[in-house]
Scaffold this active site. Structure first.
Site, PDB file in Angstrom:
ATOM      1  N   TYR A 243      12.237 -20.696  24.457  1.00 41.85           N
ATOM      2  CA  TYR A 243      10.867 -21.220  24.377  1.00 41.85           C
ATOM      3  C   TYR A 243      10.508 -22.062  25.608  1.00 41.85           C
ATOM      4  O   TYR A 243       9.335 -22.360  25.833  1.00 41.85           O
ATOM      5  CB  TYR A 243      10.653 -22.069  23.116  1.00 41.85           C
ATOM      6  CG  TYR A 243      10.867 -21.344  21.795  1.00 41.85           C
ATOM      7  CD1 TYR A 243      11.045 -19.965  21.739  1.00 41.85           C
ATOM      8  CD2 TYR A 243      10.901 -22.056  20.591  1.00 41.85           C
ATOM      9  CE1 TYR A 243      11.262 -19.308  20.532  1.00 41.85           C
ATOM     10  CE2 TYR A 243      11.111 -21.401  19.375  1.00 41.85           C
ATOM     11  CZ  TYR A 243      11.296 -20.044  19.359  1.00 41.85           C
ATOM     12  OH  TYR A 243      11.517 -19.405  18.159  1.00 41.85           O
TER      13      TYR A 243
ATOM     14  N   LYS B 149      18.344 -22.703  19.665  1.00 43.66           N
ATOM     15  CA  LYS B 149      18.939 -21.364  19.507  1.00 43.66           C
ATOM     16  C   LYS B 149      19.512 -20.840  20.825  1.00 43.66           C
ATOM     17  O   LYS B 149      18.969 -21.111  21.889  1.00 43.66           O
ATOM     18  CB  LYS B 149      17.875 -20.367  19.004  1.00 43.66           C
ATOM     19  CG  LYS B 149      17.031 -20.862  17.856  1.00 43.66           C
ATOM     20  CD  LYS B 149      16.088 -19.790  17.316  1.00 43.66           C
ATOM     21  CE  LYS B 149      15.075 -20.373  16.348  1.00 43.66           C
ATOM     22  NZ  LYS B 149      13.882 -20.932  16.988  1.00 43.66           N
TER      23      LYS B 149
ATOM     24  N   HIS C 203      20.193 -16.583  18.194  1.00 42.50           N
ATOM     25  CA  HIS C 203      18.782 -16.193  18.044  1.00 42.50           C
ATOM     26  C   HIS C 203      18.623 -14.751  17.546  1.00 42.50           C
ATOM     27  O   HIS C 203      17.784 -14.466  16.685  1.00 42.50           O
ATOM     28  CB  HIS C 203      18.078 -16.372  19.400  1.00 42.50           C
ATOM     29  CG  HIS C 203      16.619 -16.632  19.318  1.00 42.50           C
ATOM     30  ND1 HIS C 203      15.956 -17.449  20.179  1.00 42.50           N
ATOM     31  CD2 HIS C 203      15.676 -16.166  18.469  1.00 42.50           C
ATOM     32  CE1 HIS C 203      14.666 -17.482  19.874  1.00 42.50           C
ATOM     33  NE2 HIS C 203      14.471 -16.700  18.833  1.00 42.50           N
TER      34      HIS C 203
ATOM     35  N   ASP D  22      11.802 -26.894  15.135  1.00 45.38           N
ATOM     36  CA  ASP D  22      12.513 -25.650  15.453  1.00 45.38           C
ATOM     37  C   ASP D  22      12.126 -25.186  16.849  1.00 45.38           C
ATOM     38  O   ASP D  22      11.002 -24.739  17.077  1.00 45.38           O
ATOM     39  CB  ASP D  22      12.140 -24.560  14.435  1.00 45.38           C
ATOM     40  CG  ASP D  22      12.852 -23.249  14.715  1.00 45.38           C
ATOM     41  OD1 ASP D  22      13.985 -23.093  14.218  1.00 45.38           O
ATOM     42  OD2 ASP D  22      12.300 -22.396  15.434  1.00 45.38           O
TER      43      ASP D  22
HETATM   44  P1  NAD Z   1       3.049 -18.677  12.388  1.00 48.20           P
HETATM   45  O1  NAD Z   1       3.204 -17.625  11.364  1.00 48.20           O
HETATM   46  O2  NAD Z   1       3.557 -20.028  12.135  1.00 48.20           O
HETATM   47  O3  NAD Z   1       1.500 -18.703  12.729  1.00 48.20           O
HETATM   48  C1  NAD Z   1       1.019 -19.504  13.745  1.00 48.20           C
HETATM   49  C2  NAD Z   1      -0.448 -19.130  14.001  1.00 48.20           C
HETATM   50  O4  NAD Z   1      -1.238 -19.456  12.877  1.00 48.20           O
HETATM   51  C3  NAD Z   1      -0.972 -19.901  15.176  1.00 48.20           C
HETATM   52  O5  NAD Z   1      -1.879 -19.076  15.867  1.00 48.20           O
HETATM   53  C4  NAD Z   1      -1.725 -21.062  14.531  1.00 48.20           C
HETATM   54  O6  NAD Z   1      -2.777 -21.495  15.325  1.00 48.20           O
HETATM   55  C5  NAD Z   1      -2.206 -20.442  13.234  1.00 48.20           C
HETATM   56  N1  NAD Z   1      -2.241 -21.446  12.157  1.00 48.20           N
HETATM   57  C6  NAD Z   1      -1.261 -22.319  11.815  1.00 48.20           C
HETATM   58  N2  NAD Z   1      -1.622 -23.037  10.741  1.00 48.20           N
HETATM   59  C7  NAD Z   1      -2.872 -22.632  10.397  1.00 48.20           C
HETATM   60  C8  NAD Z   1      -3.775 -22.999   9.376  1.00 48.20           C
HETATM   61  N3  NAD Z   1      -3.466 -23.944   8.481  1.00 48.20           N
HETATM   62  N4  NAD Z   1      -4.977 -22.370   9.324  1.00 48.20           N
HETATM   63  C9  NAD Z   1      -5.309 -21.395  10.213  1.00 48.20           C
HETATM   64  N5  NAD Z   1      -4.488 -21.004  11.212  1.00 48.20           N
HETATM   65  C10 NAD Z   1      -3.274 -21.616  11.303  1.00 48.20           C
HETATM   66  O7  NAD Z   1       3.628 -18.060  13.774  1.00 48.20           O
HETATM   67  P2  NAD Z   1       4.742 -18.388  14.839  1.00 48.20           P
HETATM   68  O8  NAD Z   1       4.414 -19.505  15.723  1.00 48.20           O
HETATM   69  O9  NAD Z   1       5.064 -17.071  15.444  1.00 48.20           O
HETATM   70  O10 NAD Z   1       6.033 -18.781  13.959  1.00 48.20           O
HETATM   71  C11 NAD Z   1       6.377 -20.093  13.618  1.00 48.20           C
HETATM   72  C12 NAD Z   1       7.693 -20.467  14.228  1.00 48.20           C
HETATM   73  O11 NAD Z   1       8.711 -19.538  13.853  1.00 48.20           O
HETATM   74  C13 NAD Z   1       7.707 -20.401  15.754  1.00 48.20           C
HETATM   75  O12 NAD Z   1       7.004 -21.471  16.343  1.00 48.20           O
HETATM   76  C14 NAD Z   1       9.194 -20.428  16.011  1.00 48.20           C
HETATM   77  O13 NAD Z   1       9.695 -21.744  15.873  1.00 48.20           O
HETATM   78  C15 NAD Z   1       9.701 -19.537  14.888  1.00 48.20           C
HETATM   79  N6  NAD Z   1       9.944 -18.133  15.316  1.00 48.20           N
HETATM   80  C16 NAD Z   1      11.228 -17.716  15.380  1.00 48.20           C
HETATM   81  C17 NAD Z   1      11.512 -16.411  15.775  1.00 48.20           C
HETATM   82  C18 NAD Z   1      12.925 -15.955  15.816  1.00 48.20           C
HETATM   83  O14 NAD Z   1      13.206 -14.871  16.351  1.00 48.20           O
HETATM   84  N7  NAD Z   1      13.847 -16.722  15.279  1.00 48.20           N
HETATM   85  C19 NAD Z   1      10.470 -15.520  16.119  1.00 48.20           C
HETATM   86  C20 NAD Z   1       9.157 -15.981  16.024  1.00 48.20           C
HETATM   87  C21 NAD Z   1       8.900 -17.293  15.614  1.00 48.20           C
END
Ligand code: NAD
Length: 281
Positions: free
Chosen positions: A52, A77, A110, A47
């Site tokens: 990004y 997106k 998006h 994704d």
């Molecule tokens: P997330 O909720 O996936 O959390 C990521 C964080 O948690 C990172 O700091 C990572 O190091 C930590 N983490 C991941 N796995 C872990 C584990 N097993 N143990 C401990 N820590 C861990 O946050 P995100 O990156 O904001 O969201 C995921 C994806 O969602 C984004 O990469 C993006 O693709 C999408 N996203 C979309 C929108 C949108 O508006 N559509 C907005 C935000 C994010």
């Protein structure tokens, strides 16, 4: 209930992996090895988004990963400053060019940016691109019930996916219910609450009970609600951890306990009714 190979079938007949890798804030210089590690661990859905800034890196990773294109599911997106029919067409071409692909599996608007009033025009462009075979499935992100209903009323075409902010602290019950009633799959963004959930006592005790990490409990909870998930990590061990969710399940008590964590005010991302561009929000 789930294995890493579990797929979901959309209302358009296409299928997608339930679990994918989100690559927001993964820079171009680390994205290729990160995606390769993820693919090794079993991920098949990536994704990304124009905003990004890493579509080129995603494209490079796809080209060099050793899998056929049709074994992968790639989402990107449309950013908020490219709404409108013609702009959407151009923005889509730019994304495809950066990715080095001739189609994407799913393209999302998006944010709805209701203030600009152009998301229906963008949706019409997406429908055209789908008819041309350059987008396989059409979706949206951060659409509220009113925005979804407008798409349906004005075009008769309902998205297959609504990718929304969703985690145990912010569970979006009404929007999930609307999505489900209309055959729209809910895909949770920031499914781990961006790493802010680790110290919640309810989650810690469920994790202890099952001998799993809090991250695994939270991700399993999403899957049991029927959601798709796109957790982000660049750490190989966590990439594996986040997709190893098939060998345990949460019981009714666990699900009921997690339901109590919801708070309507716990949204940490922008409000979709208001969000345009970061400097304008
Ligand atoms: P997330 O909720 O996936 O959390 C990521 C964080 O948690 C990172 O700091 C990572 O190091 C930590 N983490 C991941 N796995 C872990 C584990 N097993 N143990 C401990 N820590 C861990 O946050 P995100 O990156 O904001 O969201 C995921 C994806 O969602 C984004 O990469 C993006 O693709 C999408 N996203 C979309 C929108 C949108 O508006 N559509 C907005 C935000 C994010």
């Amino acid at each position: 209930m789930s294995t890493i190979l579990d797929t979901v079938t959309f209302h358009d007949g296409n299928t997608a992996p339930r679990i994918g890798l989100g690559v927001w804030q993964v820079e171009n210089d680390v994205i290729v090895p990160t995606i390769h590690k993820a693919i090794e661990a079993g991920y098949r859905l990536i994704d990304t988004a124009a905003i990004y800034g890493n579509e080129t890196g995603v494209g490079e990773a796809i080209k060099t990963c050793g899998l056929d294109r049709n074994e992968l599911f790639i989402t990107t997106k449309l950013w908020n400053d490219r709404h409108g029919y013609d702009e959407t067409m151009k923005a889509f071409d730019e994304s495809l060019e950066k990715l080095g692909l001739d189609y994407v599996d799913m393209y999302l608007i998006h944010w709805p940016v209701p203030k600009h009033g152009l998301y229906v025009k963008s949706w019409e462009a997406l429908i055209q691109l789908r008819d041309e075979g350059r987008i396989k499935s059409l979706g949206v992100s951060n659409f509220n019930i009113g925005h979804l209903q407008t798409l349906l009323d004005e075009t008769g075409v309902i998205p297959v996916v609504n990718q929304i902010e969703l985690n145990p602290r912010f569970q979006q019950p009404e929007l999930r219910a609307y999505n489900a009633e209309h055959g729209i799959i809910t895909q949770s963004w920031s499914p781990l609450g961006q790493g802010t959930l680790w110290d919640l006592p309810i989650l810690k005790s469920i994790a202890e009970k099952h001998g799993r990490s809090v991250a695994q409990i939270v991700l399993r909870w999403h899957l049991q609600l029927g959601n798709m998930i796109i957790p982000k990590s660049v750490t190989p061990a966590r990439l594996v951890e986040n997709i190893t969710l098939g060998d345990f399940s949460l019981d009714e008590d666990d699900m009921a306990a997690i339901a109590t964590l919801h708070d309507d005010d716990a949204r940490w991302g922008p409000d979709p009714e208001r969000f345009r561009l970061p400097k304008e929000s």
